[in-house]
Design an enzyme around this catalytic site. Sequence first.
Site, PDB file in Angstrom:
ATOM      1  N   CYS A 264       0.866  -1.189   0.000  1.00 18.15           N
ATOM      2  CA  CYS A 264       0.000   0.000   0.000  1.00 18.15           C
ATOM      3  C   CYS A 264       0.901   1.238   0.000  1.00 18.15           C
ATOM      4  CB  CYS A 264      -0.939   0.009   1.187  1.00 18.15           C
ATOM      5  SG  CYS A 264      -1.832  -1.538   1.438  1.00 18.15           S
ATOM      6  N   ALA A 265       1.782   1.322  -0.969  1.00 17.93           N
ATOM      7  CA  ALA A 265       2.951   2.201  -0.892  1.00 17.93           C
ATOM      8  C   ALA A 265       2.716   3.652  -1.289  1.00 17.93           C
ATOM      9  CB  ALA A 265       4.072   1.632  -1.765  1.00 17.93           C
ATOM     10  N   ALA A 266       1.736   3.943  -2.137  1.00 18.94           N
ATOM     11  CA  ALA A 266       1.554   5.331  -2.600  1.00 18.94           C
ATOM     12  C   ALA A 266       1.183   6.231  -1.430  1.00 18.94           C
ATOM     13  CB  ALA A 266       0.476   5.381  -3.681  1.00 18.94           C
ATOM     14  N   PRO A 267       1.623   7.494  -1.478  1.00 17.74           N
ATOM     15  CA  PRO A 267       2.323   8.187  -2.571  1.00 17.74           C
ATOM     16  C   PRO A 267       3.832   7.969  -2.616  1.00 17.74           C
ATOM     17  CG  PRO A 267       1.879   9.720  -0.802  1.00 17.74           C
ATOM     18  CD  PRO A 267       1.240   8.427  -0.389  1.00 17.74           C
ATOM     19  N   LYS A 270       7.292   6.530   2.334  1.00 19.40           N
ATOM     20  CA  LYS A 270       7.984   5.485   3.074  1.00 19.40           C
ATOM     21  C   LYS A 270       8.855   4.645   2.143  1.00 19.40           C
ATOM     22  CE  LYS A 270       4.283   5.442   6.504  1.00 19.40           C
ATOM     23  NZ  LYS A 270       3.527   6.534   5.833  1.00 19.40           N
ATOM     24  N   ASP A 311      -2.459  -6.197  -5.671  1.00 20.12           N
ATOM     25  CA  ASP A 311      -3.182  -6.275  -4.405  1.00 20.12           C
ATOM     26  C   ASP A 311      -2.285  -6.935  -3.368  1.00 20.12           C
ATOM     27  OD1 ASP A 311      -4.911  -6.772  -2.290  1.00 20.12           O
ATOM     28  OD2 ASP A 311      -6.609  -7.220  -3.602  1.00 20.12           O
ATOM     29  N   CYS A 379      -2.550   5.375  10.042  1.00 27.14           N
ATOM     30  CA  CYS A 379      -2.698   6.769  10.474  1.00 27.14           C
ATOM     31  C   CYS A 379      -4.064   6.940  11.146  1.00 27.14           C
ATOM     32  CB  CYS A 379      -2.523   7.743   9.311  1.00 27.14           C
ATOM     33  SG  CYS A 379      -3.627   7.459   7.918  1.00 27.14           S
TER      34      CYS A 379
END
Length: 448
Positions: A264-267, A270, A311, A379
Amino acid sequence: MSRWQGPKRPPREKSGEKGARAEPPGFRARLVAARAHRRVMRERRPIDEAIALETKTAPLPPADLGLVRAILTVAFRRRGTIRQALASRAATGEIAEAGPLQALLETALAQILFMDVPDHAAVDCAVEIAKRDSNAKHYAAFANALLRRIALEKAEILMSMPDTVDVPEWLFERWSRAYGAERAAAIARIHRQEPPVDLTIFAPLSPEIAGRMLSTGSFRLETEAAIAALPGYAEGRFQVQDAAAALPARLVGAKAGMRIADLCAAPGGKTAQLAATGATVLAVERSARRAERLRENLARLKLPAEVIVGDALTLEAGMFDAILLDAPCSATGTIRRHPEVAWTKTLADILALARQQRAMLNSAAKSLKPGGIIVYATCSLEPEEGERQVEAFLADHPQFMRQPVSVESDGVLAEMITSAGDLRVLPCHLAREGGADGFFAARLQHRA
């Protein structure tokens, strides 16, 4: 007051319809704001998405777009105050369901009570919008009288409102149970403030950039200059990343030679932190559009990482030394930046997201080498998406153990570490420096 400083007297706009009333200055921007507000509440959309939909066929100039965004941000940030001011001064204590009337009044009051725009401009436009709407036109005189009364009683209203009024009651009660009433009130107070802008630094910053280093290692700006105009931006010397959001990647302990997955890397904030250590990074993002943005950010920063659209639940890409899972969540830790979250998310959303997070954690565990590390992060301020999620995972996976977060080795503040050893950043942490986003992270190690 809002920082928005638009033109004091925008050009007068005229209707193309022969014989129609001329639109008052700023009419179009305020019309879009009211319509977008209604979309946010009825369709539970983010502010920017609602604005984009309302301006898709009739774009606004940049100054007007800035006004729209400012109105909506303030309207949701201070929605509790606005709604209470309306209810206490309406004869029945309620506002009629009449087309855009509720959204129209709330966006007008955001300007009257909290923004540096003339009261008469907000009132005149709201009344004109009501007159032109078939459902709201019968309430135009009511809107005019109510808004003018509130404008006169502004000081009294602002002095009488409790600190916690701008948080939905159910959400404040949850935070009180989780963190105590005093901390919940501190979170509510800081959510009323405009958030600071923090940088994660990859190369020495220009001394021309005004700001200061935080104790957590982020650089907090003290300038309102456009980010892209700052020296070193084009060269990839830094990225915008909240001080709290910069912490989970550090918990990975990334270094050259490690193979790491960022799920779940975007944007890509990290991902960039991990890649900067020399580790081999695979960034996984489900949305093709967001994955493209991730690639663009990495290109500007001149950092290497493989980006794939996929996914995280069905990822088959071999085994990893470490996995960072910044899971989809309710985002209640980012309410100061995205104030609509407080009014569009529900307990059902939190519970549904918690189920999704659990599935993603279980899936990630299957791709981790013995002795490897999973850093799970959200978050969110909600225990179901943080502490309880980790406890459930450890109960189901005895081959994993918690590796506690450390002040000395991880560069976090002692107040950010829970009794169990997880990272829990509250918005009221770093309060003297302007606060932070709410974040949770836990470091989970596979027993070798």
